[in-house]
Enzyme design. Structure first.
Site, PDB file in Angstrom:
ATOM      1  N   ALA A 190       0.831  -1.222   0.000  1.00  0.00           N
ATOM      2  CA  ALA A 190       0.000   0.000   0.000  1.00  0.00           C
ATOM      3  C   ALA A 190       0.859   1.264   0.000  1.00  0.00           C
ATOM      4  O   ALA A 190       0.361   2.353   0.289  1.00  0.00           O
ATOM      5  CB  ALA A 190      -0.945  -0.017   1.194  1.00  0.00           C
ATOM      6  N   GLY A 191       2.159   1.131  -0.323  1.00  0.00           N
ATOM      7  CA  GLY A 191       3.022   2.323  -0.411  1.00  0.00           C
ATOM      8  C   GLY A 191       3.516   2.748   0.960  1.00  0.00           C
ATOM      9  O   GLY A 191       3.560   1.955   1.906  1.00  0.00           O
ATOM     10  N   LEU A 214       1.589   5.531   6.194  1.00  0.00           N
ATOM     11  CA  LEU A 214       1.256   6.919   6.538  1.00  0.00           C
ATOM     12  C   LEU A 214       1.228   7.141   8.050  1.00  0.00           C
ATOM     13  O   LEU A 214       1.141   8.278   8.509  1.00  0.00           O
ATOM     14  CB  LEU A 214      -0.075   7.308   5.885  1.00  0.00           C
ATOM     15  N   HIS A 228      16.760   9.718   1.531  1.00  0.00           N
ATOM     16  CA  HIS A 228      17.489   8.706   2.311  1.00  0.00           C
ATOM     17  C   HIS A 228      16.977   7.286   2.143  1.00  0.00           C
ATOM     18  O   HIS A 228      17.706   6.342   2.449  1.00  0.00           O
ATOM     19  CB  HIS A 228      17.502   9.098   3.788  1.00  0.00           C
ATOM     20  N   ASP A 273       6.024   9.264  -6.680  1.00  0.00           N
ATOM     21  CA  ASP A 273       7.456   9.242  -6.350  1.00  0.00           C
ATOM     22  C   ASP A 273       7.999   7.821  -6.455  1.00  0.00           C
ATOM     23  O   ASP A 273       7.320   6.933  -6.958  1.00  0.00           O
ATOM     24  CB  ASP A 273       7.716   9.878  -4.962  1.00  0.00           C
TER      25      ASP A 273
HETATM   26  C1  LHQ Z   1      -2.135   1.375   5.836  1.00  0.00           C
HETATM   27  C2  LHQ Z   1      -1.789   1.880   4.586  1.00  0.00           C
HETATM   28  C3  LHQ Z   1      -0.766   2.849   4.490  1.00  0.00           C
HETATM   29  C4  LHQ Z   1      -0.557   2.704   6.806  1.00  0.00           C
HETATM   30  C5  LHQ Z   1      -3.375   0.462   4.314  1.00  0.00           C
HETATM   31  N1  LHQ Z   1      -0.184   3.232   5.639  1.00  0.00           N
HETATM   32  N2  LHQ Z   1      -1.524   1.776   6.956  1.00  0.00           N
HETATM   33  C6  LHQ Z   1       6.640   8.796   0.033  1.00  0.00           C
HETATM   34  C7  LHQ Z   1       7.348   9.600   0.961  1.00  0.00           C
HETATM   35  C8  LHQ Z   1       6.764  10.344   1.926  1.00  0.00           C
HETATM   36  C9  LHQ Z   1       5.531  10.446   2.278  1.00  0.00           C
HETATM   37  C10 LHQ Z   1       4.441   9.810   1.788  1.00  0.00           C
HETATM   38  O1  LHQ Z   1       4.419   8.965   0.710  1.00  0.00           O
HETATM   39  C11 LHQ Z   1       5.336   8.517  -0.075  1.00  0.00           C
HETATM   40  C12 LHQ Z   1       4.912   7.632  -1.139  1.00  0.00           C
HETATM   41  C13 LHQ Z   1       3.552   6.993  -1.041  1.00  0.00           C
HETATM   42  O2  LHQ Z   1       3.473   5.798  -1.129  1.00  0.00           O
HETATM   43  S1  LHQ Z   1       2.192   7.986  -0.859  1.00  0.00           S
HETATM   44  C14 LHQ Z   1       0.837   6.865  -0.932  1.00  0.00           C
HETATM   45  C15 LHQ Z   1       0.627   6.158   0.379  1.00  0.00           C
HETATM   46  N3  LHQ Z   1      -0.399   5.158   0.245  1.00  0.00           N
HETATM   47  C16 LHQ Z   1      -1.692   5.448   0.239  1.00  0.00           C
HETATM   48  O3  LHQ Z   1      -2.114   6.567   0.289  1.00  0.00           O
HETATM   49  C17 LHQ Z   1      -2.621   4.261   0.197  1.00  0.00           C
HETATM   50  C18 LHQ Z   1      -3.434   4.189   1.483  1.00  0.00           C
HETATM   51  N4  LHQ Z   1      -4.235   2.972   1.512  1.00  0.00           N
HETATM   52  C19 LHQ Z   1      -5.392   2.838   0.853  1.00  0.00           C
HETATM   53  O4  LHQ Z   1      -5.834   3.707   0.140  1.00  0.00           O
HETATM   54  C20 LHQ Z   1      -6.130   1.558   1.062  1.00  0.00           C
HETATM   55  O5  LHQ Z   1      -5.665   0.931   2.226  1.00  0.00           O
HETATM   56  C21 LHQ Z   1      -5.990   0.574  -0.124  1.00  0.00           C
HETATM   57  C22 LHQ Z   1      -6.770   1.114  -1.338  1.00  0.00           C
HETATM   58  C23 LHQ Z   1      -4.536   0.352  -0.502  1.00  0.00           C
HETATM   59  C24 LHQ Z   1      -6.601  -0.793   0.255  1.00  0.00           C
HETATM   60  O6  LHQ Z   1      -7.926  -0.579   0.744  1.00  0.00           O
HETATM   61  P1  LHQ Z   1      -8.667  -1.758   1.540  1.00  0.00           P
HETATM   62  O7  LHQ Z   1      -8.501  -3.012   0.793  1.00  0.00           O
HETATM   63  O8  LHQ Z   1     -10.046  -1.262   1.799  1.00  0.00           O
HETATM   64  O9  LHQ Z   1      -7.865  -1.931   2.926  1.00  0.00           O
HETATM   65  P2  LHQ Z   1      -7.861  -0.965   4.198  1.00  0.00           P
HETATM   66  O10 LHQ Z   1      -7.833   0.447   3.785  1.00  0.00           O
HETATM   67  O11 LHQ Z   1      -8.948  -1.408   5.129  1.00  0.00           O
HETATM   68  O12 LHQ Z   1      -6.436  -1.302   4.850  1.00  0.00           O
HETATM   69  C25 LHQ Z   1      -6.202  -2.465   5.660  1.00  0.00           C
HETATM   70  C26 LHQ Z   1      -5.280  -2.061   6.776  1.00  0.00           C
HETATM   71  O13 LHQ Z   1      -4.037  -1.598   6.241  1.00  0.00           O
HETATM   72  C27 LHQ Z   1      -5.855  -0.881   7.581  1.00  0.00           C
HETATM   73  O14 LHQ Z   1      -5.435  -1.013   8.911  1.00  0.00           O
HETATM   74  P3  LHQ Z   1      -6.500  -1.472  10.047  1.00  0.00           P
HETATM   75  O15 LHQ Z   1      -5.702  -1.464  11.298  1.00  0.00           O
HETATM   76  O16 LHQ Z   1      -7.627  -0.491   9.993  1.00  0.00           O
HETATM   77  O17 LHQ Z   1      -6.934  -2.852   9.623  1.00  0.00           O
HETATM   78  C28 LHQ Z   1      -5.147   0.306   6.960  1.00  0.00           C
HETATM   79  O18 LHQ Z   1      -5.049   1.413   7.822  1.00  0.00           O
HETATM   80  C29 LHQ Z   1      -3.773  -0.273   6.675  1.00  0.00           C
HETATM   81  N5  LHQ Z   1      -3.110   0.488   5.621  1.00  0.00           N
HETATM   82  N6  LHQ Z   1      -2.589   1.304   3.652  1.00  0.00           N
HETATM   83  N7  LHQ Z   1      -0.335   3.372   3.318  1.00  0.00           N
END
Ligand code: LHQ
Length: 267
Positions: free
Chosen positions: A63-64, A67, A91, A149
């Protein structure tokens, strides 16, 4: 002991790296980014490894960026200074992307589920990208006010052209594996149940091929995108001359003439 966020298995000459934080969909913490880079470094320097295969544990590829990682999670305290997330790129992500893109062996991604944000960039940075039919690709960056990125701005337009690259990056919509294949973003979609077996077989096949020629092909194609035709022709001639002096060409051509299976060894 620190969490083992990258699981490593050796299958003959194939080094399998499994992203392993399934409870957070294999989102990258700084610790995990460091471990992934170290695992790639170890594979690069192991002469018996001739192909790397990357996949995810559980239902996601990655999921990247995590956050919730303290390095990026926005501080909610009034007056707290904003964090410099560019530091994280300098880094962690830049060294990782450079290591991945310059591996001395081919790298295959087996995308077993969602690949979002930098998770998509890591998958798309591999040489061959296979995906299960339930996998998806999300340029999640724009949804949180960021730009692609970990190589995303470079990879996307090269893979699918400017129009589709911008559509994917601006809207940030989920792209199903079958649509990703149709667009030319990835190599192949497979039934979920067959993904790992097919990915391992593909990696084994690459591992038995002339490694140096495969890697120089990647380098030559990446370079050719910035060359005019004549420069690309001349670059091919320089590289081909080097290939012609290498053991694997002598072996490959001799094996063809002798009607036997070649035994490649260069790396
Ligand atoms: C997560 C994440 C996640 C933490 C799921 N972090 N916990 C570079 C440098 C500096 C700063 C920032 O970014 C970057 C590059 C990047 O990669 S920016 C993009 C970061 N990624 C996102 O924005 C994706 C965030 N995630 C989502 O949109 C969804 O989780 C997806 C569409 C990937 C999957 O959705 P679902 O299948 O509905 O799963 P979910 O959302 O229920 O996630 C399952 C668990 O995983 C959940 O935790 P929990 O404790 O509630 O079960 C999420 O919080 C966790 N998770 N992605 N990136």
């Amino acid at each position: 002991m620190s969490e083992q966020t990258i699981l490593i298995e050796q299958h003959g000459a194939v080094r399998l790296l499994r992203l392993n934080r399934p409870e957070a969909l294999n989102a990258f913490t700084t610790g995990m980014l460091g471990q992934l880079r170290q695992a790639l470094e170890a594979a690069a320097t192991d002469v018996d490894t001739r192909c790397v295969l990357i996949t995810g544990a559980g239902r996601a590829f990655s999921a990247g960026q995590d956050l919730a990682d303290p390095h990026v999670a926005p501080s909610r305290e009034a007056g707290a200074p904003p964090k410099d997330i560019g530091h994280l790129l300098d880094h962690f992500y830049i060294p990782l992307a450079l290591r991945l893109r310059s591996m001395p062996v081919p790298v295959v991604a087996a995308v077993n589920g969602v690949a979002a944000g930098a998770g998509a960039s890591v998958a798309l940075g591999c040489d061959l990208v296979l995906a299960g039919e339930s996998a998806s690709f999300i340029q999640a960056f724009s949804k949180i006010g960021l730009i692609p990125d970990c190589g995303g701005t470079w990879l996307l337009p090269r893979l699918v052209g400017r129009a589709k690259a911008l559509e994917l990056a601006l809207l940030g919509d989920k792209l199903k594996a079958a649509d990703a294949e149709r667009l030319g973003l990835i190599s192949r979609v497979l039934p979920d149940a067959e993904l790992m077996e097919a990915a391992l077989a593909t990696a084994q096949k690459l591992a038995a091929m002339p490694t140096r020629a495969l890697v120089e092909t990647r380098i030559a194609m990446d370079e050719a995108l910035k060359f005019d035709f004549e420069t690309a022709l001349k670059r091919e001639a320089v590289l081909q001359s080097q290939m012609g002096f290498a053991y694997d060409y002598l072996e490959g051509a001799a094996a063809f003439l002798d009607k036997r299976k070649p035994q490649f060894r260069d790396r």
